[in-house]
Design an enzyme around this catalytic site. Structure first.
Site, PDB file in Angstrom:
ATOM      1  N   HIS A  97       0.842  -1.208   0.000  1.00 38.98           N
ATOM      2  CA  HIS A  97       0.000   0.000   0.000  1.00 38.98           C
ATOM      3  C   HIS A  97       0.868   1.246   0.000  1.00 38.98           C
ATOM      4  CE1 HIS A  97      -3.239  -2.757   0.842  1.00 38.98           C
ATOM      5  NE2 HIS A  97      -2.605  -3.185   1.908  1.00 38.98           N
ATOM      6  N   LEU A  98       1.727   1.345  -0.998  1.00 42.17           N
ATOM      7  CA  LEU A  98       2.687   2.450  -1.069  1.00 42.17           C
ATOM      8  C   LEU A  98       2.019   3.813  -1.053  1.00 42.17           C
ATOM      9  CD1 LEU A  98       5.396   1.329  -3.655  1.00 42.17           C
ATOM     10  CD2 LEU A  98       5.732   1.900  -1.256  1.00 42.17           C
ATOM     11  N   LYS A  99       0.793   3.880  -1.541  1.00 40.10           N
ATOM     12  CA  LYS A  99       0.158   5.185  -1.681  1.00 40.10           C
ATOM     13  C   LYS A  99      -0.745   5.523  -0.507  1.00 40.10           C
ATOM     14  CE  LYS A  99       1.024   5.827  -6.405  1.00 40.10           C
ATOM     15  NZ  LYS A  99       0.782   5.461  -7.768  1.00 40.10           N
ATOM     16  N   THR A 100      -0.758   4.703   0.521  1.00 37.87           N
ATOM     17  CA  THR A 100      -1.603   4.986   1.677  1.00 37.87           C
ATOM     18  C   THR A 100      -0.811   5.749   2.726  1.00 37.87           C
ATOM     19  OG1 THR A 100      -2.813   2.968   1.261  1.00 37.87           O
ATOM     20  CG2 THR A 100      -3.089   3.948   3.423  1.00 37.87           C
ATOM     21  N   HIS A 156       5.333   9.647  -0.895  1.00 37.81           N
ATOM     22  CA  HIS A 156       5.410   9.270   0.517  1.00 37.81           C
ATOM     23  C   HIS A 156       6.778   8.686   0.858  1.00 37.81           C
ATOM     24  CE1 HIS A 156       1.194   9.955   1.017  1.00 37.81           C
ATOM     25  NE2 HIS A 156       0.856   9.024   0.156  1.00 37.81           N
TER      26      HIS A 156
END
Ligand SMILES: [Zn+2]
Lengths: 369, 364
Positions: free
Chosen positions: A137-140, A176
């Site tokens: 979940h790299l974009k969370t 992130h």
């Protein structure tokens, strides 16, 4: 007056949690397939003492989400746990379950962190779990925020740099991930941590010379938080960075990131653009000047690599800036270059280049008056 | 080459997409729960800016939506604001406060705008509590956290504090000078603003920075001449050859950045530097055939990209010869809502002015 109803658009009755806990086989037939293994943790007898709490709406909600039974179950128990205030190992199991189904579940993350602290859980184990979840979940945002909280506790930032390097292999421009790296470096700020940072940036630019995140990171290392004791000779750093960026421009001239970096360094060091004229000029011409024998290659001012697409828009813009700064008769030269950008080389920005022409005329007439 | 004329903007289709989302989302969208008020704002905003709200929705629906949004107004330990949704709300626990059902600053900003779109009279707004909430969200470095005493803090959350203060017409909820200092610290060598100090320049947060500066200082130009030139240059550079905007240097265009970068230019009074025709052509190509706008051509649409694309077109419309389909309601770039809605917000959200004469007559 409000009519209080529990709005449950997906599945009116009975509450999935009760069904699954008391008698799994009695659950609605249509839903039975959806009961995957991960919801089974809640069917074990050790959860029997928890009162699951349904989500409650007293008015019809906007954009109701048609939850899966599995998710509804897990979050019902989670609400129950939050109400009772329990912090125990099984809460870690439950919050992991919720997070895996919804990595954006803000409260599950928050409560998980509190529980970890209350239990004095081994945080290295937690970080290992996070290694997996972060890549997934790299974009969370929450994944990264949680990680920051953990590392602030362990105060062991060393392994993080390698972890970040690995996750950048999955997504080289992830905002992130880069922010997290900048945070690790600036927050712990010890020399050992910083020692290989320039090499790291260089390797990232080796893989993709157009990666703006890497260029930005380089600025952060060379001119901002990365400035170390012993780096006091700022002129040497500026010379090093100018040489570095010139080489990268020579390899791939049409690279806005490198040109922006060049401008950034010059602005930062308050060096007039005109000092770069000898370097930039060949890039601004429609083709390489003919007949330059290899032995006179100027190492200070590398030429565009063969097969480069010329003229390079950023170089034409740069030359125009030099002429504009010189003022007087050179404004005509600047105007010519802007016109070529507006009408030929960079027509999407036609209005911008025409605006530059108009502005320079204004300044000129202002100066004359 | 760009086509000579644009395909129509399918306003009705986009409004229908947003209306559908308001009436329900599939389980795969479960990550919307912790940001549902924001999603609601993008849906309602799309209906508002396309002029379809009255056509596509009924009085009782709008009434119901207002009720639901108000039911998210929550008094926490540190003031009052709006929480994202009822996803952590259990039955019979409305009185007690778990600390896990907190109001959140971005949700509060979008709730105030959504209620303005729905023309609420704000008689239920806890203004005093809201100011207390803002104060408890501000950090030592001037930034604002998403919720009191911690949580993520960056330019997005900080912008929301500026927008809320503007709508309240009351700046006592923040230390403005300190907040401005935080914004300046997010500026990068490229001329844009990162999400937080030392972050890479990003279209969305650059909008947040510029709009906040403009809201607070009310000056035509919140930047020095040199800084302004640099910022304009970077923003203009983000317009890609396909007409769309990228959010960062050397990234591909994405429909939402047509708004974030286009509105940023507009805030700097440089909106006329955008190639509107090319931008509209890109947005046209992101339209999904069954309604809604996607981030890039060929992807599935969502309310976020639908709203921001429509807002970008409203702000930077193509030539009027493209026909009525491309005509949208004029947009206030600072609050990010139609002018009609932002005027409503500015008229109804501030505390009612105490009438001195009336007090005098009453002998107080
Ligand atoms: Zn986008």
């Amino acid at each position: 007056m409000k009519i209080e109803i529990v709005v449950d658009p997906a599945r009116p009755a009975p509450p999935a949690s009760l069904v699954s806990r008391v008698a799994p086989a009695a659950s609605a037939p249509a839903a039975s397939d959806a009961r995957g293994a991960s919801c089974c943790i809640l069917q074990r007898p050790e959860w029997a003492d928890v009162v699951p709490l349904e989500q409650y709406e007293n008015v019809t909600p906007l954009a109701p989400i048609f939850y899966t039974d599995e998710y509804r179950d897990a979050t019902n128990y989670f609400r129950g746990i939050v109400k009772s205030g329990e912090m125990s190992p099984r809460v870690l199991e439950l919050t992991e379950n919720v997070i895996r189904q919804n990595p954006g579940h803000y409260s599950a993350w928050q409560y998980r962190y509190k529980t970890l602290m209350a239990l004095k859980s081994p945080l290295d184990d937690e970080l290992q779990l996070m290694d997996e979840l972060a890549i997934k979940h790299l974009k969370t945002y929450q994944v990264w925020h949680h990680r920051r909280l953990l590392v602030q506790q362990t105060r062991n930032p060393g392994p993080e740099l390698e972890f970040i390097a690995n996750s950048l292999q999955v997504d080289m421009k992830n905002y992130h991930t880069w922010s997290y790296r900048q945070w690790i470096l600036a927050y712990f700020n010890d020399d050992a941590l910083w020692s290989h940072e320039l090499d790291f940036v260089e390797s990232m630019l080796e893989s993709d010379v157009r990666n703006n995140s890497a260029w930005h990171h380089r600025f952060f290392v060379a001119f901002q938080s990365g400035v170390r004791n012993g780096d006091e000779d700022r002129d040497a750093i500026v010379r090093r960075e100018l040489a570095f960026v010139k080489e990268r421009i020579a390899i791939a001239p049409n690279n806005a990131s490198a040109w922006n970096y060049l401008r950034g360094v010059l602005d930062h060091a308050k060096i007039p653009y005109s000092e770069l004229q000898a370097f930039v000029l060949p890039y601004s011409l429609p083709q390489l000047p003919l007949g330059i024998p290899p032995e006179v290659v100027d190492l200070e001012n590398p030429l565009p690599s063969k097969d480069s697409q010329l003229p390079c828009v950023a170089a034409v813009e740069f030359m125009a800036d030099i002429h504009e700064a010189a003022g007087g008769g050179d404004l005509v030269k600047a105007t010519e270059l802007w016109k070529s950008l507006a009408n030929e080389h960079d027509t999407i920005r036609k209005r911008y280049w025409e605006y530059r022409i108009a502005e320079s005329l204004k300044t000129k007439s202002g100066g004359d008056g | 080459m760009l086509p000579a004329s644009l395909p129509p903007l399918s306003k009705g289709g986009h409004a229908a997409h947003c209306k559908r989302c308001l009436s329900g989302l599939p389980s795969s969208q479960v990550d919307i729960d912790p940001a549902k008020l924001a999603l609601s704002f993008y849906c309602l905003g799309s209906l508002d800016v396309s002029g379809e709200l009255e056509k596509k929705t009924k009085d009782w629906e709008r009434e119901q939506w207002r009720e639901w949004i108000w039911s998210q107004q929550t008094r926490g330990h540190h003031g009052t604001g709006f929480r994202a949704s009822s996803y952590m709300t259990a039955k019979h626990s409305t009185e007690e406060h778990s600390g896990h059902d907190n109001p959140q600053i971005i949700m509060t900003y979008t709730a105030l705008l959504s209620l303005s779109i729905l023309r609420d009279n704000f008689s239920r707004l806890d203004r005093k509590g809201l100011l207390e909430f803002l104060r408890s969200c501000q950090n030592i470095d001037g930034s604002f956290s998403s919720e009191p005493l911690g949580g993520d803090s960056d330019l997005r959350t900080t912008f929301c504090a500026f927008a809320i203060s503007t709508m309240l017409d009351d700046w006592s909820g923040m230390d403005v000078a300190n907040a401005l200092q935080f914004i300046y610290s997010c500026r990068t060598y490229e001329g844009g603003y990162g999400q937080s100090p030392f972050g890479e320049a990003l279209g969305g947060t650059t909008y947040c920075a510029l709009a906040a500066l403009r809201l607070a200082t009310k000056q035509l130009d919140p930047l020095s001449l040199q800084d302004r030139q640099k910022t304009v240059r970077w923003l203009v550079q983000n317009q890609a050859y396909n007409g769309g905007f990228s959010g960062r240097t050397n990234k591909d265009a994405d429909a939402c950045y047509c708004f974030w970068c286009g509105a940023s230019l507009h805030v700097l009074d440089a909106g006329d530097l955008v190639d509107n025709a090319a931008m509209s052509s890109f947005i046209a190509s992101c339209q999904f055939k069954y309604g809604g706008i996607a981030k890039i051509p060929g992807e599935h649409p969502d309310p976020y990209h639908t709203y921001l694309s429509l807002a970008a077109v409203a702000l930077l419309p193509p030539n009027s010869s493209e026909g009525a389909s491309w005509a949208l309601c004029p947009l206030d770039p600072l609050l990010n809502a139609t002018y009609q809605t932002s005027s409503w917000a500015r008229a109804h959200i501030p505390a009612p002015k105490v009438d001195d004469d009336a007090l005098g007559d009453a002998g107080i």
